[in-house]
Design an enzyme around this catalytic site. Structure first.
Site, PDB file in Angstrom:
ATOM      1  N   ASP A  23       5.694   2.451   7.071  1.00 30.28           N
ATOM      2  CA  ASP A  23       5.726   1.373   6.070  1.00 30.28           C
ATOM      3  C   ASP A  23       6.007   2.022   4.720  1.00 30.28           C
ATOM      4  O   ASP A  23       5.983   3.257   4.596  1.00 30.28           O
ATOM      5  CB  ASP A  23       4.386   0.613   6.049  1.00 30.28           C
ATOM      6  CG  ASP A  23       4.397  -0.590   5.103  1.00 30.28           C
ATOM      7  OD1 ASP A  23       5.461  -1.190   4.879  1.00 30.28           O
ATOM      8  OD2 ASP A  23       3.318  -0.931   4.557  1.00 30.28           O
ATOM      9  N   TYR A  55       9.118  -1.587  -1.509  1.00 28.93           N
ATOM     10  CA  TYR A  55      10.419  -1.941  -0.924  1.00 28.93           C
ATOM     11  C   TYR A  55      10.875  -3.339  -1.345  1.00 28.93           C
ATOM     12  O   TYR A  55      12.062  -3.619  -1.408  1.00 28.93           O
ATOM     13  CB  TYR A  55      10.329  -1.913   0.603  1.00 28.93           C
ATOM     14  CG  TYR A  55      10.468  -0.540   1.228  1.00 28.93           C
ATOM     15  CD1 TYR A  55      10.606   0.605   0.457  1.00 28.93           C
ATOM     16  CD2 TYR A  55      10.484  -0.411   2.629  1.00 28.93           C
ATOM     17  CE1 TYR A  55      10.736   1.851   1.053  1.00 28.93           C
ATOM     18  CE2 TYR A  55      10.620   0.827   3.229  1.00 28.93           C
ATOM     19  CZ  TYR A  55      10.751   1.962   2.441  1.00 28.93           C
ATOM     20  OH  TYR A  55      10.886   3.187   3.039  1.00 28.93           O
ATOM     21  N   CYS A  87       6.680  -2.878   8.832  1.00 33.70           N
ATOM     22  CA  CYS A  87       7.121  -3.378   7.525  1.00 33.70           C
ATOM     23  C   CYS A  87       8.182  -4.440   7.774  1.00 33.70           C
ATOM     24  O   CYS A  87       9.214  -4.156   8.398  1.00 33.70           O
ATOM     25  CB  CYS A  87       7.702  -2.221   6.721  1.00 33.70           C
ATOM     26  SG  CYS A  87       8.453  -2.724   5.158  1.00 33.70           S
ATOM     27  N   ASN A  88       7.923  -5.644   7.312  1.00 30.52           N
ATOM     28  CA  ASN A  88       8.888  -6.736   7.495  1.00 30.52           C
ATOM     29  C   ASN A  88      10.166  -6.490   6.696  1.00 30.52           C
ATOM     30  O   ASN A  88      11.259  -6.795   7.158  1.00 30.52           O
ATOM     31  CB  ASN A  88       8.289  -8.065   7.020  1.00 30.52           C
ATOM     32  CG  ASN A  88       7.188  -8.568   7.923  1.00 30.52           C
ATOM     33  OD1 ASN A  88       7.400  -9.434   8.764  1.00 30.52           O
ATOM     34  ND2 ASN A  88       5.991  -8.034   7.769  1.00 30.52           N
ATOM     35  N   CYS A 201       4.566 -10.070   5.329  1.00 28.09           N
ATOM     36  CA  CYS A 201       4.561  -8.716   4.764  1.00 28.09           C
ATOM     37  C   CYS A 201       3.304  -8.088   5.330  1.00 28.09           C
ATOM     38  O   CYS A 201       2.229  -8.715   5.309  1.00 28.09           O
ATOM     39  CB  CYS A 201       4.490  -8.764   3.242  1.00 28.09           C
ATOM     40  SG  CYS A 201       4.120  -7.153   2.500  1.00 28.09           S
ATOM     41  N   THR A 202       3.425  -6.878   5.843  1.00 30.01           N
ATOM     42  CA  THR A 202       2.264  -6.288   6.530  1.00 30.01           C
ATOM     43  C   THR A 202       1.114  -5.982   5.573  1.00 30.01           C
ATOM     44  O   THR A 202      -0.018  -5.782   6.011  1.00 30.01           O
ATOM     45  CB  THR A 202       2.678  -5.007   7.288  1.00 30.01           C
ATOM     46  OG1 THR A 202       3.375  -4.136   6.382  1.00 30.01           O
ATOM     47  CG2 THR A 202       3.551  -5.349   8.476  1.00 30.01           C
ATOM     48  N   HIS A 203       1.389  -5.958   4.272  1.00 23.89           N
ATOM     49  CA  HIS A 203       0.293  -5.765   3.315  1.00 23.89           C
ATOM     50  C   HIS A 203      -0.633  -6.982   3.268  1.00 23.89           C
ATOM     51  O   HIS A 203      -1.820  -6.861   2.946  1.00 23.89           O
ATOM     52  CB  HIS A 203       0.843  -5.539   1.897  1.00 23.89           C
ATOM     53  CG  HIS A 203       1.290  -4.132   1.635  1.00 23.89           C
ATOM     54  ND1 HIS A 203       2.439  -3.602   2.167  1.00 23.89           N
ATOM     55  CD2 HIS A 203       0.730  -3.145   0.876  1.00 23.89           C
ATOM     56  CE1 HIS A 203       2.580  -2.352   1.745  1.00 23.89           C
ATOM     57  NE2 HIS A 203       1.555  -2.046   0.968  1.00 23.89           N
TER      58      HIS A 203
HETATM   59  N1  DGL Z   1       4.649  -3.863   3.790  1.00 28.04           N
HETATM   60  C1  DGL Z   1       5.989  -4.204   3.525  1.00 28.04           C
HETATM   61  C2  DGL Z   1       6.472  -5.414   4.291  1.00 28.04           C
HETATM   62  O1  DGL Z   1       5.937  -5.725   5.336  1.00 28.04           O
HETATM   63  C3  DGL Z   1       6.611  -4.054   2.169  1.00 28.04           C
HETATM   64  C4  DGL Z   1       5.807  -3.923   0.923  1.00 28.04           C
HETATM   65  C5  DGL Z   1       6.633  -3.393  -0.230  1.00 28.04           C
HETATM   66  O2  DGL Z   1       6.821  -2.186  -0.280  1.00 28.04           O
HETATM   67  O3  DGL Z   1       7.143  -4.197  -1.034  1.00 28.04           O
HETATM   68  O4  DGL Z   1       7.407  -6.054   3.915  1.00 28.04           O
END
Ligand code: DGL
Length: 276
Positions: A23, A55, A87-88, A201-203
């Site tokens: 990620d 990202y 990470c999506n 988003c995995t966060h």
């Molecule tokens: N965790 C990430 C996702 O699932 C991206 C977070 C980021 O870096 O903006 O999209």
């Protein structure tokens, strides 16, 4: 007959071969957790592209160039049995390129629109992701295929990504900040009828408790449990260590922030962080 001099070539995966989770930051931990429930002794390498974080505000071209190259280096170094792009943003942009570049199986993470549509009674669902994810044609496609009879509202939030990182490093998110981000969905026309939100988003599952407090009328779904089942399926019959080994943590930049995250993760079995 002379016995063969070369050892038998076998595809068998050694029990020490890890699963590599990737990620931009700590979000992938929301995929690691359900995976560890199914595969409690699986060795894990968790790689965070801290030098490229976040990202979600990057362009498609940047992600497409960066992610396959980084994963190539990670696979070379850690020789995983399986790669999980947790990470999506990276998955919806770069999954085909990563699969083409690597010779190990790759599992991606894409917005859980299908289960959300199956759950929704109001037929209005929200998709909460990064700005980059919510504008992807991949999301249009999922919405058309699995939620054709739903109104699918989207909101991209960089702030929630930061709040999730901060929470893991020890700072509790302010409810107002969470409410403001959810407002990006609820304030849209029809947004008041949203009954399911996809954490795309995995966060964001790392903030689910806080989000549920602010929006108790909504159910939240994410892909974590489904991805864990997919990982277990793809590794069926593999050899695993008898006891859970120390997991490894890798950052593309190892500074103060990353060291704080590493400290927080020590309790979850991750040993000292290393730089790629
Ligand atoms: N965790 C990430 C996702 O699932 C991206 C977070 C980021 O870096 O903006 O999209």
């Amino acid at each position: 007959m002379t016995p063969a001099m070369t050892p038998a070539v076998t595809d068998a995966v050694t029990d020490a071969a890890p699963i590599l989770f990737f990620d931009s930051g700590v979000g992938g931990l929301s995929v690691v957790a359900p995976t560890r429930e199914l595969l409690p002794t699986a060795p894990i390498v968790y790689a965070a592209d801290s030098a490229g974080f976040p990202y979600g505000t990057r362009s498609e071209a940047e992600i497409a160039a960066r992610v396959p190259a980084l994963l190539g280096r990670l696979v070379e170094r850690y020789r995983p049995r399986l790669v999980v792009i947790a990470c999506n943003t990276a998955s919806t942009i770069a999954l085909p390129a990563v699969r083409a570049a690597l010779d190990v199986p790759v599992v991606g993470t894409v917005p859980a629109i299908k289960p959300a549509a199956a759950m929704s009674e109001t037929r209005v669902i929200g998709v909460l992701g990064t700005e980059a994810t919510v504008r992807q044609p991949y999301v249009d496609d999922l919405a058309a295929r699995f939620a054709g009879d739903c109104t699918v509202l989207r909101h991209g939030s960089a702030a929630l990504v930061e709040l999730a990182e901060a929470k893991l490093a020890g700072t509790a998110p302010a409810p107002d900040a969470i409410a403001a981000e959810l407002g990006g969905l609820f304030a849209q026309p029809g947004g008041g009828r949203i009954d399911v939100i996809v954490n795309a988003c995995t966060h964001f599952p790392l903030l689910e408790r806080e989000m549920a407090t602010v929006a108790p009328q909504v159910r939240f779904v994410d892909g974590g449990a489904g991805i864990a089942r997919r990982i277990a399926y793809l590794t069926q019959g593999h050899a695993w260590p008898v006891a859970a080994p120390a997991h490894r943590l890798v950052f593309t930049r190892l500074g103060e922030r990353e060291r704080r995250i590493a400290d927080a993760l020590a309790a979850r079995g991750f040993v000292a962080a290393e730089a790629l």
